[in-house]
Design a protein around this motif. Structure first.
Motif, PDB file in Angstrom:
ATOM      1  N   SER A   1     -23.256  32.923  16.658  1.00 41.33           N
ATOM      2  CA  SER A   1     -22.300  33.437  17.661  1.00 41.33           C
ATOM      3  C   SER A   1     -22.270  32.441  18.808  1.00 41.33           C
ATOM      4  O   SER A   1     -23.242  31.717  19.055  1.00 41.33           O
ATOM      5  N   THR A   2     -21.148  32.408  19.499  1.00 40.90           N
ATOM      6  CA  THR A   2     -21.019  31.437  20.587  1.00 40.90           C
ATOM      7  C   THR A   2     -22.021  31.694  21.702  1.00 40.90           C
ATOM      8  O   THR A   2     -22.507  30.763  22.347  1.00 40.90           O
ATOM      9  N   ARG A   3     -22.381  32.968  21.923  1.00 44.51           N
ATOM     10  CA  ARG A   3     -23.338  33.286  22.984  1.00 44.51           C
ATOM     11  C   ARG A   3     -24.745  32.792  22.603  1.00 44.51           C
ATOM     12  O   ARG A   3     -25.464  32.244  23.429  1.00 44.51           O
ATOM     13  N   GLN A   4     -25.131  33.042  21.322  1.00 43.64           N
ATOM     14  CA  GLN A   4     -26.447  32.575  20.870  1.00 43.64           C
ATOM     15  C   GLN A   4     -26.540  31.048  20.937  1.00 43.64           C
ATOM     16  O   GLN A   4     -27.540  30.472  21.378  1.00 43.64           O
ATOM     17  N   LEU A   5     -25.478  30.388  20.475  1.00 40.08           N
ATOM     18  CA  LEU A   5     -25.456  28.929  20.470  1.00 40.08           C
ATOM     19  C   LEU A   5     -25.470  28.375  21.898  1.00 40.08           C
ATOM     20  O   LEU A   5     -26.149  27.384  22.186  1.00 40.08           O
ATOM     21  N   ALA A   6     -24.738  29.004  22.794  1.00 41.36           N
ATOM     22  CA  ALA A   6     -24.712  28.567  24.194  1.00 41.36           C
ATOM     23  C   ALA A   6     -26.088  28.713  24.830  1.00 41.36           C
ATOM     24  O   ALA A   6     -26.547  27.835  25.582  1.00 41.36           O
TER      25      ALA A   6
ATOM     26  N   LYS B   1     -28.956  28.651  23.236  1.00 46.79           N
ATOM     27  CA  LYS B   1     -29.833  27.653  22.630  1.00 46.79           C
ATOM     28  C   LYS B   1     -29.650  26.285  23.285  1.00 46.79           C
ATOM     29  O   LYS B   1     -30.625  25.564  23.558  1.00 46.79           O
ATOM     30  N   LEU B   2     -28.409  25.911  23.584  1.00 50.25           N
ATOM     31  CA  LEU B   2     -28.118  24.582  24.121  1.00 50.25           C
ATOM     32  C   LEU B   2     -28.123  24.546  25.644  1.00 50.25           C
ATOM     33  O   LEU B   2     -27.967  23.474  26.241  1.00 50.25           O
ATOM     34  N   GLY B   3     -28.273  25.695  26.266  1.00 45.90           N
ATOM     35  CA  GLY B   3     -28.363  25.733  27.723  1.00 45.90           C
ATOM     36  C   GLY B   3     -27.060  25.428  28.438  1.00 45.90           C
ATOM     37  O   GLY B   3     -27.062  24.811  29.509  1.00 45.90           O
ATOM     38  N   VAL B   4     -25.952  25.854  27.841  1.00 46.31           N
ATOM     39  CA  VAL B   4     -24.638  25.665  28.472  1.00 46.31           C
ATOM     40  C   VAL B   4     -23.921  27.009  28.504  1.00 46.31           C
ATOM     41  O   VAL B   4     -24.394  28.006  27.947  1.00 46.31           O
TER      42      VAL B   4
ATOM     43  N   HIS C   1     -21.088  29.968  27.771  1.00 47.10           N
ATOM     44  CA  HIS C   1     -20.410  30.501  26.602  1.00 47.10           C
ATOM     45  C   HIS C   1     -19.019  29.897  26.456  1.00 47.10           C
ATOM     46  O   HIS C   1     -18.559  29.554  25.366  1.00 47.10           O
ATOM     47  N   THR C   2     -18.330  29.720  27.565  1.00 46.60           N
ATOM     48  CA  THR C   2     -16.970  29.165  27.544  1.00 46.60           C
ATOM     49  C   THR C   2     -16.985  27.710  27.055  1.00 46.60           C
ATOM     50  O   THR C   2     -16.120  27.295  26.271  1.00 46.60           O
ATOM     51  N   ALA C   3     -17.971  26.933  27.507  1.00 42.63           N
ATOM     52  CA  ALA C   3     -18.047  25.525  27.105  1.00 42.63           C
ATOM     53  C   ALA C   3     -18.243  25.394  25.599  1.00 42.63           C
ATOM     54  O   ALA C   3     -17.603  24.562  24.948  1.00 42.63           O
ATOM     55  N   ILE C   4     -19.112  26.243  25.033  1.00 40.15           N
ATOM     56  CA  ILE C   4     -19.354  26.203  23.589  1.00 40.15           C
ATOM     57  C   ILE C   4     -18.099  26.605  22.824  1.00 40.15           C
ATOM     58  O   ILE C   4     -17.719  25.978  21.822  1.00 40.15           O
ATOM     59  N   ALA C   5     -17.424  27.667  23.296  1.00 42.42           N
ATOM     60  CA  ALA C   5     -16.206  28.124  22.622  1.00 42.42           C
ATOM     61  C   ALA C   5     -15.150  27.016  22.608  1.00 42.42           C
ATOM     62  O   ALA C   5     -14.470  26.794  21.605  1.00 42.42           O
ATOM     63  N   ASN C   6     -15.013  26.307  23.716  1.00 48.22           N
ATOM     64  CA  ASN C   6     -14.040  25.210  23.791  1.00 48.22           C
ATOM     65  C   ASN C   6     -14.415  24.066  22.849  1.00 48.22           C
ATOM     66  O   ASN C   6     -13.549  23.464  22.193  1.00 48.22           O
ATOM     67  N   LYS C   7     -15.726  23.755  22.784  1.00 42.08           N
ATOM     68  CA  LYS C   7     -16.172  22.672  21.912  1.00 42.08           C
ATOM     69  C   LYS C   7     -15.932  23.025  20.444  1.00 42.08           C
ATOM     70  O   LYS C   7     -15.491  22.177  19.646  1.00 42.08           O
ATOM     71  N   LEU C   8     -16.232  24.256  20.037  1.00 36.12           N
ATOM     72  CA  LEU C   8     -16.029  24.672  18.647  1.00 36.12           C
ATOM     73  C   LEU C   8     -14.546  24.603  18.280  1.00 36.12           C
ATOM     74  O   LEU C   8     -14.195  24.216  17.164  1.00 36.12           O
ATOM     75  N   ARG C   9     -13.699  24.985  19.245  1.00 33.88           N
ATOM     76  CA  ARG C   9     -12.253  24.940  19.010  1.00 33.88           C
ATOM     77  C   ARG C   9     -11.789  23.479  18.893  1.00 33.88           C
ATOM     78  O   ARG C   9     -10.988  23.136  18.031  1.00 33.88           O
ATOM     79  N   GLU C  10     -12.318  22.621  19.751  1.00 29.76           N
ATOM     80  CA  GLU C  10     -11.908  21.212  19.762  1.00 29.76           C
ATOM     81  C   GLU C  10     -12.283  20.509  18.449  1.00 29.76           C
ATOM     82  O   GLU C  10     -11.504  19.722  17.914  1.00 29.76           O
ATOM     83  N   TYR C  11     -13.483  20.822  17.928  1.00 25.37           N
ATOM     84  CA  TYR C  11     -13.955  20.140  16.715  1.00 25.37           C
ATOM     85  C   TYR C  11     -13.622  20.911  15.438  1.00 25.37           C
ATOM     86  O   TYR C  11     -14.085  20.551  14.354  1.00 25.37           O
ATOM     87  N   LYS C  12     -12.818  22.022  15.593  1.00 28.81           N
ATOM     88  CA  LYS C  12     -12.366  22.817  14.444  1.00 28.81           C
ATOM     89  C   LYS C  12     -13.551  23.309  13.599  1.00 28.81           C
ATOM     90  O   LYS C  12     -13.565  23.231  12.374  1.00 28.81           O
ATOM     91  N   ILE C  13     -14.568  23.819  14.293  1.00 29.60           N
ATOM     92  CA  ILE C  13     -15.734  24.395  13.624  1.00 29.60           C
ATOM     93  C   ILE C  13     -15.549  25.896  13.581  1.00 29.60           C
ATOM     94  O   ILE C  13     -15.497  26.560  14.627  1.00 29.60           O
ATOM     95  N   SER C  14     -15.463  26.442  12.374  1.00 33.80           N
ATOM     96  CA  SER C  14     -15.180  27.870  12.229  1.00 33.80           C
ATOM     97  C   SER C  14     -16.452  28.685  12.246  1.00 33.80           C
ATOM     98  O   SER C  14     -17.556  28.174  12.041  1.00 33.80           O
ATOM     99  N   LYS C  15     -16.302  29.967  12.445  1.00 32.70           N
ATOM    100  CA  LYS C  15     -17.428  30.898  12.522  1.00 32.70           C
ATOM    101  C   LYS C  15     -18.106  30.992  11.157  1.00 32.70           C
ATOM    102  O   LYS C  15     -17.435  31.092  10.127  1.00 32.70           O
TER     103      LYS C  15
END
Length: 514
Positions: A484-489, A491-494, A496-510
């Protein structure tokens, strides 16, 4: 020049021949009468006219049957055969006189001592070897063969000591010296295993590091089980070697081990290769699964298998049955599937490049082989093992590894892992230039920095593109574990919005649910 004289055993025959040669002022180098019925002469080269006069005169000598020129004398052949044998022997061999002094030494012994031939000849062997007194042994009333443990510096060897007796009449002999050969514990262990012929396969895997020892412990346990096995690791780490070792240590060891490189099979032929082919109701070709019935089938680089072959493999893993291409008959075989890959199958499942249901079928048992960079303790033992193996294979004396080379081997990143190391040693041994030590220059390793690649490869692109590529790869690796974007955010210390934008930019699906 050499002559072979076929003759009778007559007293004075050799003297008559030498008298003829003396008349032509020929300088005799050697005479050999070891073979009954033949006399061999070696002398300085003479011109054709002289030889044409000499041979008829020798034929006229009483008792001479014939004479002809030859390339070598029997004693020369024996001498050079012995010299070649000593040169190629991997064990250190010394020939001693009756006082324990070295009179003959082979190249392996010189390398073991780290000395030149001129430095050791006519010197007592006890100058370098401790643990036995050779001169005292040779001075006994009856000198018998012995085998004892000795040391050279800090290294231990088994010394096999054999006395040399020369015949001195029908029932007596004279002690002329001895032959001493040294065997290292490693060579003795290999010879014992070869004699016993009870190797389970894991004996061929060298493991000095704690990481590799732990892998071997895992693999030995999994070898006894009959479930599908997945072996992961970088290219060149020895995945097929470990798969074969697992087969050899299993109850299927007496049945076939079939290795299949999925990357080398074209998509159009993959199914026919694996499952066989039927044309007009008759079997044209049996598949590799049928050939491996009762044994193990190793699917190397399973990630490269075609989608259609993945479907049929999945069904086979479910019920043990398949149909040949073009056939209707259900075929049932009993094989254990062992797969390997250097890719992240979980990521490939996420991107749809590998079937997720097949992944869970082959990922019942698994172990990961660490890269050579992660087990640097194994580098030098592996180098010594390959050096000994190829030196014996190519009949080249085993060499030492220079101090600078040892340091270089430990510092190198080894992107090609054990395979790269093995090939580098083979190349160095095959191109041997006579030096006693393996040097950095002989390895010819390309400059490489861990994380950056080979220095001589030109980087294309810009820093921003490289950072984005790294960022995308990192997110693809972590997303399955933190789905989930919250779990990943978190983990990486950033955010939730930044992770969601990055996943969208790199076309990484759930990630799909298991």
């Amino acid at each position: 020049m050499r002559l072979e004289v076929s003759c009778l055993d007559r007293v004075g025959l050799a003297k008559d021949i030498l008298t003829i040669m003396e008349g032509y002022s020929i300088n005799l180098f050697a005479i050999d009468a070891s073979n009954q019925g033949f006399l061999y002469l070696q002398f300085a080269e003479v011109n054709f006219d002289t030889l044409s006069e000499l041979l008829p005169l020798i034929r006229k000598v009483e008792g001479v049957n014939d004479v002809r020129t030859v390339s070598f004398m029997p004693s020369e052949q024996e001498h050079y055969a012995l010299k070649t044998l000593l040169k190629t022997l991997p064990d250190s061999v010394f020939s001693l006189d009756a006082k324990g002094k070295i009179c003959i030494v082979n190249e392996s012994a010189l390398l073991t001592l780290g000395m030149s031939e001129q430095e050791v000849l006519d010197e007592p062997l006890n100058h370098w070897i401790q643990g036995v007194n050779f001169s005292r042994w040779l001075s006994d009333t009856l000198v018998l063969p012995q085998a004892t443990r000795v040391t050279i510096g800090e290294n231990e060897y088994l010394a096999e000591m054999l006395p040399i007796y020369l015949p001195d009449g029908p029932e007596s002999s004279i002690l002329a010296g001895a032959v001493v050969s040294l065997k290292s514990p490693a060579r003795l262990g290999k010879q014992f295993n070869a004699l016993q012929n009870q190797s389970s396969g894991f004996e061929t895997v060298l493991a000095s590091s704690d990481k590799m020892k732990a892998v071997l412990t895992q693999a030995r346990r999994m070898a006894q089980l009959d479930a599908p096995l997945l072996v992961t690791g970088e290219t060149g780490t020895g995945k097929e070697l470990m798969a074969r070792a697992c087969h050899d240590a299993s109850m299927r060891r007496d049945s076939p081990f079939i290795a299949i490189n999925c990357a080398a099979m074209p998509d159009s032929a993959a199914e026919e290769e694996l499952f066989g082919y039927v044309s007009k109701g008759s079997v044209v070709k049996k598949g590799l699964f049928e050939e491996g019935n009762g044994g193990s089938v190793f699917l190397d680089e399973i990630a490269e298998m075609s989608t259609s072959a993945q479907v049929k493999l999945l069904r086979f893993l479910q019920d043990g049955c398949f149909r040949r291409v073009g056939g209707d008959e259900e075929i049932r075989v009993d094989v254990r599937i062992i797969c390997s890959t250097q890719k992240n199958l979980a990521e490939l499942c996420q991107s749809g490049e590998f079937r997720e249901d097949l992944y869970y079928r082959i990922h019942v048992l698994s172990f990961h082989i660490p890269s050579l960079r992660e087990r640097k303790v194994d580098v030098l033992p592996l180098t010594e093992m390959f050096l000994e193996h190829y030196s014996q294979q190519l009949s080249i004396p085993i060499r030492r590894i220079s101090a600078a080379c040892r340091e270089h081997l430990l510092e190198y990143a080894w992107p090609g892992n054990v395979r790269q190391l093995k090939n580098a040693i083979f190349r160095a041994v095959s191109m041997w230039d006579g030096h006693a030590e393996l040097s950095i220059e002989q390895l010819k390793l390309p400059s490489y920095a861990e994380g950056f690649g080979y220095f001589d490869e030109e980087f294309e692109g810009c820093l921003d593109e490289a950072m984005k590529q790294f960022e995308a790869n990192l997110l693809r690796r972590l997303y399955p574990a933190y789905p989930s974007t919250r779990q990943l955010a978190r983990k990486l210390g950033v955010s939730h919005t930044a992770i969601a934008n990055k996943l969208r930019e790199y076309k990484i699906s759930k990630p799909k649910p298991a």
